[in-house]
Write a protein that holds these residues in place. Structure first.
Motif, mmCIF file in Angstrom:
data_model
loop_
_atom_site.group_PDB
_atom_site.id
_atom_site.type_symbol
_atom_site.label_atom_id
_atom_site.label_comp_id
_atom_site.label_asym_id
_atom_site.label_seq_id
_atom_site.Cartn_x
_atom_site.Cartn_y
_atom_site.Cartn_z
ATOM 1 N N THR A 1 4.655 11.455 -7.329
ATOM 2 C CA THR A 1 5.686 10.437 -7.127
ATOM 3 C C THR A 1 6.301 10.029 -8.462
ATOM 4 O O THR A 1 7.523 9.932 -8.597
ATOM 5 C CB THR A 1 5.094 9.198 -6.424
ATOM 6 N N PRO B 1 -0.137 1.657 -8.744
ATOM 7 C CA PRO B 1 -0.573 2.826 -9.520
ATOM 8 C C PRO B 1 0.573 3.639 -10.102
ATOM 9 O O PRO B 1 0.469 4.159 -11.218
ATOM 10 C CB PRO B 1 -1.398 3.648 -8.520
ATOM 11 N N VAL B 2 1.679 3.730 -9.371
ATOM 12 C CA VAL B 2 2.836 4.455 -9.904
ATOM 13 C C VAL B 2 3.418 3.700 -11.101
ATOM 14 O O VAL B 2 3.790 4.301 -12.111
ATOM 15 C CB VAL B 2 3.919 4.658 -8.814
ATOM 16 N N SER C 1 0.918 12.590 -4.302
ATOM 17 C CA SER C 1 -0.013 11.856 -5.148
ATOM 18 C C SER C 1 0.777 10.906 -6.035
ATOM 19 O O SER C 1 2.015 10.985 -6.126
ATOM 20 C CB SER C 1 -0.813 12.825 -6.017
ATOM 21 N N VAL C 2 0.067 10.024 -6.718
ATOM 22 C CA VAL C 2 0.710 9.112 -7.662
ATOM 23 C C VAL C 2 1.447 9.906 -8.740
ATOM 24 O O VAL C 2 2.595 9.591 -9.080
ATOM 25 C CB VAL C 2 -0.345 8.188 -8.308
ATOM 26 N N THR D 1 6.265 8.879 0.014
ATOM 27 C CA THR D 1 4.976 9.091 -0.649
ATOM 28 C C THR D 1 3.889 9.584 0.312
ATOM 29 O O THR D 1 2.725 9.691 -0.089
ATOM 30 C CB THR D 1 4.486 7.782 -1.307
ATOM 31 N N ARG E 1 0.801 -1.228 0.000
ATOM 32 C CA ARG E 1 0.000 0.000 0.000
ATOM 33 C C ARG E 1 0.832 1.276 0.000
ATOM 34 O O ARG E 1 0.412 2.299 0.537
ATOM 35 C CB ARG E 1 -0.993 0.033 1.168
ATOM 36 N N THR E 2 1.982 1.231 -0.649
ATOM 37 C CA THR E 2 2.775 2.461 -0.812
ATOM 38 C C THR E 2 2.635 3.020 -2.231
ATOM 39 O O THR E 2 3.472 3.804 -2.679
ATOM 40 C CB THR E 2 4.266 2.218 -0.488
ATOM 41 N N SER E 3 1.606 2.591 -2.947
ATOM 42 C CA SER E 3 1.290 3.078 -4.301
ATOM 43 C C SER E 3 2.195 2.506 -5.378
ATOM 44 O O SER E 3 2.360 3.115 -6.444
ATOM 45 C CB SER E 3 1.330 4.612 -4.364
ATOM 46 N N LYS E 4 2.761 1.338 -5.137
ATOM 47 C CA LYS E 4 3.658 0.745 -6.140
ATOM 48 C C LYS E 4 2.938 0.484 -7.461
ATOM 49 O O LYS E 4 3.440 0.836 -8.534
ATOM 50 C CB LYS E 4 4.266 -0.565 -5.617
#
Length: 260
Positions: A253, A154-155, A249-250, A245, A149-152
């Motif tokens: 980042t 979506p990034v 936002s995505v 992050t 859940r560290t936006s991997k």
């Protein structure tokens, strides 16, 4: 019947239109000769002479007005049918907008190539999401590492839209990092970090969305701190500086990754 397709690029536009038109005449089986990357009158003239000898129908897609004009002049003089797929619309657009065309051949092919690069990058991101596809990890442009859940993801997908092949791998304290990661140049590696409190809220929201209890080991701050400590150790081993992050936002980042 013989059809000559002549273009200052691949000739893809005329080929598609001709083939689409021929579908309306299933009984017709013409010979189609395609001449690509014809960029000078010196190259065009012998082709036009061959077309005259074969009494061919000539279809052109020239963005250079002088080539279109030369083809028009020749076909008029030799009583050959000419279909110009580009010039009439370009002339109308120029008259209506007072804007000159770029006159750059091959732009459709360039657009198509770029589209396929984008699709390939998106396919790569999906196939290498959450630690998958480790056997082809070396083909990645970037590998994103971080706890859950560290936006991997979506990034990774956002960067794939920028035509980059991105893999992402979760960092789990009880799961040793695959040795393949240590073989990669550190320039390809990106670490994502986040504050424990922010991560707890993100995970609690995720649990609620799944209809599960928001209070469990996955959302426990103490457990989260251990995960983040482990991630920090991994980043140190790999000699990479993680990106925080917590307040990004995505898009922010991803932009920072691109800048790096």
């Amino acid at each position: 019947m013989i059809i000559y397709i002549i273009s200052d690029a691949v000739g893809e536009t005329a080929q598609r239109i001709v083939q689409a038109t021929l579908l309306q005449y299933p009984q017709l089986k013409p010979v189609i000769r395609t001449y690509s990357f014809v960029t000078t009158e010196a190259e065009l003239t012998p082709i036009m002479q061959d077309a005259a000898a074969e009494q061919a129908v000539v279809a052109i897609t020239f963005v250079a007005p002088e080539l279109a004009a030369a083809a028009q002049k020749f076909t008029t003089a030799h009583d050959l049918p000419l279909i110009d797929y580009m010039s009439p619309l370009m002339q109308v657009l120029t008259a209506q907008t007072n804007m000159a065309p770029l006159a750059q051949p091959g732009m459709l092919h360039t657009i198509n190539t770029d589209y396929f690069k984008k699709v390939a990058a998106l396919d790569f991101a999906v196939a290498h999401d959450d630690g998958q596809g480790l056997q082809t990890l070396a083909k990645a442009d970037l590998v994103i590492l971080g706890v859950s859940r560290t936006s991997k993801t979506p990034v990774s997908l956002y960067l794939a839209e920028q035509r980059l092949k991105v893999a992402n791998i979760p960092l789990l304290p009880n799961n040793p990092l695959d040795p393949a990661v240590y073989q990669l140049p550190k320039e390809k590696l990106v670490g994502l970090i986040i504050s424990p409190q922010r991560l707890q809220k993100v995970r609690q929201t995720r649990m609620t969305a799944l209809g599960l209890s928001a209070d469990n080991y996955y959302t426990d701050v103490a457990a989260i701190e251990k995960e983040l400590a482990y991630a920090t150790e991994i980043f140190a081993q790999l000699q990479i500086t993680p990106i925080d992050t917590t307040e990004r936002s995505v898009e922010e980042t991803a932009a920072l990754i691109m800048d790096r």
